[in-house]
Design an enzyme around this catalytic site. Sequence first.
Site, PDB file in Angstrom:
ATOM      1  N   ARG A 166      42.426  55.599  44.817  1.00 45.83           N
ATOM      2  CA  ARG A 166      41.676  54.997  43.900  1.00 45.83           C
ATOM      3  C   ARG A 166      40.259  55.675  43.655  1.00 45.83           C
ATOM      4  O   ARG A 166      39.505  55.274  44.562  1.00 45.83           O
ATOM      5  CB  ARG A 166      41.728  53.672  43.724  1.00 45.83           C
ATOM      6  CG  ARG A 166      43.330  53.078  43.916  1.00 45.83           C
ATOM      7  CD  ARG A 166      43.425  51.654  43.702  1.00 45.83           C
ATOM      8  NE  ARG A 166      44.824  51.415  43.763  1.00 45.83           N
ATOM      9  CZ  ARG A 166      45.356  49.822  43.208  1.00 45.83           C
ATOM     10  NH1 ARG A 166      44.703  49.390  42.899  1.00 45.83           N
ATOM     11  NH2 ARG A 166      46.821  49.957  43.489  1.00 45.83           N
ATOM     12  N   ASN A 189      40.890  45.761  29.671  1.00 50.77           N
ATOM     13  CA  ASN A 189      41.476  44.391  29.830  1.00 50.77           C
ATOM     14  C   ASN A 189      40.647  43.598  28.753  1.00 50.77           C
ATOM     15  O   ASN A 189      41.042  42.204  28.618  1.00 50.77           O
ATOM     16  CB  ASN A 189      41.792  43.680  30.984  1.00 50.77           C
ATOM     17  CG  ASN A 189      43.071  44.181  31.735  1.00 50.77           C
ATOM     18  OD1 ASN A 189      43.991  44.825  31.197  1.00 50.77           O
ATOM     19  ND2 ASN A 189      43.006  44.106  32.964  1.00 50.77           N
ATOM     20  N   HIS A 221      52.387  37.931  40.023  1.00 54.24           N
ATOM     21  CA  HIS A 221      51.385  38.826  40.378  1.00 54.24           C
ATOM     22  C   HIS A 221      50.651  38.514  41.792  1.00 54.24           C
ATOM     23  O   HIS A 221      51.155  37.541  42.373  1.00 54.24           O
ATOM     24  CB  HIS A 221      50.102  38.309  39.346  1.00 54.24           C
ATOM     25  CG  HIS A 221      48.743  39.141  39.386  1.00 54.24           C
ATOM     26  ND1 HIS A 221      47.736  38.710  40.390  1.00 54.24           N
ATOM     27  CD2 HIS A 221      48.300  40.352  39.197  1.00 54.24           C
ATOM     28  CE1 HIS A 221      46.822  39.657  40.355  1.00 54.24           C
ATOM     29  NE2 HIS A 221      47.212  40.763  39.462  1.00 54.24           N
ATOM     30  N   GLU A 254      55.135  34.337  34.767  1.00 59.18           N
ATOM     31  CA  GLU A 254      54.133  34.803  33.916  1.00 59.18           C
ATOM     32  C   GLU A 254      54.674  34.866  32.738  1.00 59.18           C
ATOM     33  O   GLU A 254      55.689  34.658  32.349  1.00 59.18           O
ATOM     34  CB  GLU A 254      53.823  36.062  34.316  1.00 59.18           C
ATOM     35  CG  GLU A 254      53.051  36.039  35.708  1.00 59.18           C
ATOM     36  CD  GLU A 254      52.622  37.734  35.977  1.00 59.18           C
ATOM     37  OE1 GLU A 254      51.792  38.214  35.142  1.00 59.18           O
ATOM     38  OE2 GLU A 254      52.884  38.152  37.124  1.00 59.18           O
ATOM     39  N   SER A 295      51.889  42.245  33.374  1.00 60.81           N
ATOM     40  CA  SER A 295      50.853  43.146  32.913  1.00 60.81           C
ATOM     41  C   SER A 295      51.190  44.583  33.155  1.00 60.81           C
ATOM     42  O   SER A 295      50.505  45.268  32.332  1.00 60.81           O
ATOM     43  CB  SER A 295      49.626  43.046  33.955  1.00 60.81           C
ATOM     44  OG  SER A 295      50.108  43.198  35.302  1.00 60.81           O
ATOM     45  N   ASP A 349      51.578  31.403  34.524  1.00 62.98           N
ATOM     46  CA  ASP A 349      50.387  32.506  34.236  1.00 62.98           C
ATOM     47  C   ASP A 349      50.457  33.062  32.970  1.00 62.98           C
ATOM     48  O   ASP A 349      51.155  33.670  32.440  1.00 62.98           O
ATOM     49  CB  ASP A 349      50.480  33.556  35.376  1.00 62.98           C
ATOM     50  CG  ASP A 349      49.506  34.404  35.345  1.00 62.98           C
ATOM     51  OD1 ASP A 349      49.055  34.816  34.443  1.00 62.98           O
ATOM     52  OD2 ASP A 349      49.002  34.666  36.532  1.00 62.98           O
ATOM     53  N   HIS A 396      47.517  37.340  30.758  1.00 64.49           N
ATOM     54  CA  HIS A 396      47.825  38.500  29.734  1.00 64.49           C
ATOM     55  C   HIS A 396      48.119  38.251  28.221  1.00 64.49           C
ATOM     56  O   HIS A 396      48.342  39.041  27.418  1.00 64.49           O
ATOM     57  CB  HIS A 396      48.561  39.663  30.374  1.00 64.49           C
ATOM     58  CG  HIS A 396      47.961  40.197  31.511  1.00 64.49           C
ATOM     59  ND1 HIS A 396      47.066  41.280  31.135  1.00 64.49           N
ATOM     60  CD2 HIS A 396      48.444  39.999  32.742  1.00 64.49           C
ATOM     61  CE1 HIS A 396      46.888  41.488  32.685  1.00 64.49           C
ATOM     62  NE2 HIS A 396      47.438  40.944  33.376  1.00 64.49           N
ATOM     63  N   LYS A 443      39.817  38.594  29.929  1.00 64.48           N
ATOM     64  CA  LYS A 443      40.734  39.636  29.264  1.00 64.48           C
ATOM     65  C   LYS A 443      40.613  39.600  27.960  1.00 64.48           C
ATOM     66  O   LYS A 443      39.531  39.938  27.129  1.00 64.48           O
ATOM     67  CB  LYS A 443      42.040  39.565  29.835  1.00 64.48           C
ATOM     68  CG  LYS A 443      42.300  39.922  31.253  1.00 64.48           C
ATOM     69  CD  LYS A 443      43.543  40.063  31.778  1.00 64.48           C
ATOM     70  CE  LYS A 443      43.862  40.760  32.963  1.00 64.48           C
ATOM     71  NZ  LYS A 443      43.057  40.190  34.158  1.00 64.48           N
ATOM     72  N   THR A 468      32.882  27.042  46.609  1.00 63.53           N
ATOM     73  CA  THR A 468      32.313  28.329  45.964  1.00 63.53           C
ATOM     74  C   THR A 468      31.338  27.852  44.998  1.00 63.53           C
ATOM     75  O   THR A 468      31.450  26.829  44.340  1.00 63.53           O
ATOM     76  CB  THR A 468      33.430  29.122  45.443  1.00 63.53           C
ATOM     77  OG1 THR A 468      32.952  30.646  45.094  1.00 63.53           O
ATOM     78  CG2 THR A 468      34.027  28.708  44.337  1.00 63.53           C
ATOM     79  N   THR A 469      30.512  28.858  44.768  1.00 66.25           N
ATOM     80  CA  THR A 469      29.433  28.694  43.490  1.00 66.25           C
ATOM     81  C   THR A 469      29.998  28.798  42.407  1.00 66.25           C
ATOM     82  O   THR A 469      30.855  29.568  42.159  1.00 66.25           O
ATOM     83  CB  THR A 469      28.203  29.634  43.749  1.00 66.25           C
ATOM     84  OG1 THR A 469      27.598  29.523  44.943  1.00 66.25           O
ATOM     85  CG2 THR A 469      27.359  29.778  42.747  1.00 66.25           C
TER      86      THR A 469
END
Length: 458
Positions: free
Chosen positions: A21, A53, A141, A184, A188, A213, A216, A247, A276-277
Site C-alpha cells: 500500500r 469517504n 467489517h 451491516e 463497503s 453497522d 456507510h 464519512k 481514551t481521551t
Amino acid sequence: MNYEAFFADQLDHLKREGRYRVFADLERYAGSYPKAAYHGQQGMRDVTVWCSNDYLGMGQHASVLAAMHETLDKTGAGAGGTRNISGTSHQHVLLERELATLHGKESALLFTSGYVSNWATLGTLAANMPNCIVISDEDNHASMIEGVRHSRVEKRVFKHNDVRDLERQLADLDPARPKIVMFESVYSMDGDIAPIAEICDVADAYNAMTYLDEVHAVGMYGAHGGGISERDNVAHRLTIIEGTLAKAYGVMGGYIAGSAALCDYVRSFSSGFIFTTAIPPAVAAGVCASVKHLKQSSFERERQQDRVRRVRQGLDQLGIPHLDNDSHIIPVMVRNAVRCKEISDRLMDEYGIYIQPINYPTVPRGTERLRITPSPLHSDADIDHLLFALNEIWTKLGVGRSAVVGEGHPLAELCPVVGPLQADPAELGVDSCPFIGDAREGVAQEQVSAPVTTKVTT
C-alpha cells in the site's frame, strides 16, 4: 532473530504480490472539493479525488467549518481528558442528543472512531453477558470481527445476507442464551444492502439482539439521513445502531445509539470508551452541525445519487465492468492486484485522477477493484473526464469488458467476445473494438458462446 530482515522480507512479499500500500500525499482544497493537491515524485499538481469517504463533501461545508472555527476559538483545541475525567464538553452532550434523535433511540454514545465504537461495544457486550454467542455475517467489517475476537466468546458465521442460513445458525440454540446478530446495512466494498427487516424477523423469533453497522449509510439514506434503517422504517426494531461521523458527515468519530440502559452499560464497562481521551470539542461541534444540516437537507443526497447514476450509465456504455448494486458505491472490477495498481497509477500520472486500488486483505484475492464514490460536487466535466480516462486505459491495457452488442453491429462480426473473427477488421471499417482493444493484436480472450444480443462479461 534478525528483526529488520524479517520486516523487510515481509514487505518485499507484499510488493511482489502487487498489494503493497502506497499512500497518496494529498492536500485537500477547502471549498474546492473534490480537487486536491498531490505531492508526488514529480512535484505537486492538482488531481480530482474519486475514492473519498467524505461522500457528500460535508467536510468542507460552510456550516461545519463555521461551527468548528467558533468552538475552537471559544474552547481551545483539545478535550482535556477522558469523558470521565474533565473531558466531557457540552458539545459532546449536544451531539449525543442529536444522534439519539436521528435514530429514534433513547440515548447515544460517542467514540473516537467507527472502528473503536464497533470494537469496544461488541467486545464489551459479548464478553460480559453470560454464555453469549455472536452470529456474524461473513462479510462484516474487521472492526466488528476484532470486537468479537477480543470478547473470546463463541461465534457463528452466516452466509452473506442469507436470512435462511442465519436461521439455521440460530435454530439449535437455547432460547434463553444471550445472542447478538451483527451485520451491516451497506457493505463497503461490494456496495450491496442487507435485508434488515428479514434479519430482524429471524432475530426476534429466536430472542436475539440485533447490532447494525450503518457507517456507510448514515447521512446517505432516509429522509433525515438516519441510514437504511430509517429509509426502510425499521430503526425501532434494532437493538443497537452503530455509525461513523467521518464519512457522510465529513469529520471524525463513531457512535452507538440504543436504549438508555444499554448505552449507559457500555459507557460504564467498556475500556475502549473509559480509557481514551475524548474527541476535541470543535470536532463534536462540526459533526453536530453536519448532522443537523443533513437532517433538514436532502439536496446533497439527491445530487449524489444523480452523480452515481450518471457514472454507472457511462461505465455501462463503455463496457467497463462494475458490480451492480443499489448503493452509492461503484466497485469497478479488475480482479488482478498488479493490474489494479497499474490502472490506479496511470489514472493519477496521466489523467490527474486519484482512485486507490483495493486489494487483499480488504477484499478477497481475485476480486481486486477500483472503488469509485461519486459525490454531489463532482461535475459533469469531472465525470466525462473519468470515463474518458478509464476507456483509454482499458483499451491500452486490453482489460476485459462487459458489453451489450446488438445484432447486426459490425462488432458482432469482429469481437471475439461475442463471436469468432468472421471478417477482416479493415473490411468492416473498424480499427479496434472499444470493448477489448485492438483486435488485430490478437487479444487472447476466452470464447463466449452466447447470442450477440446477450450481455456477456469477460
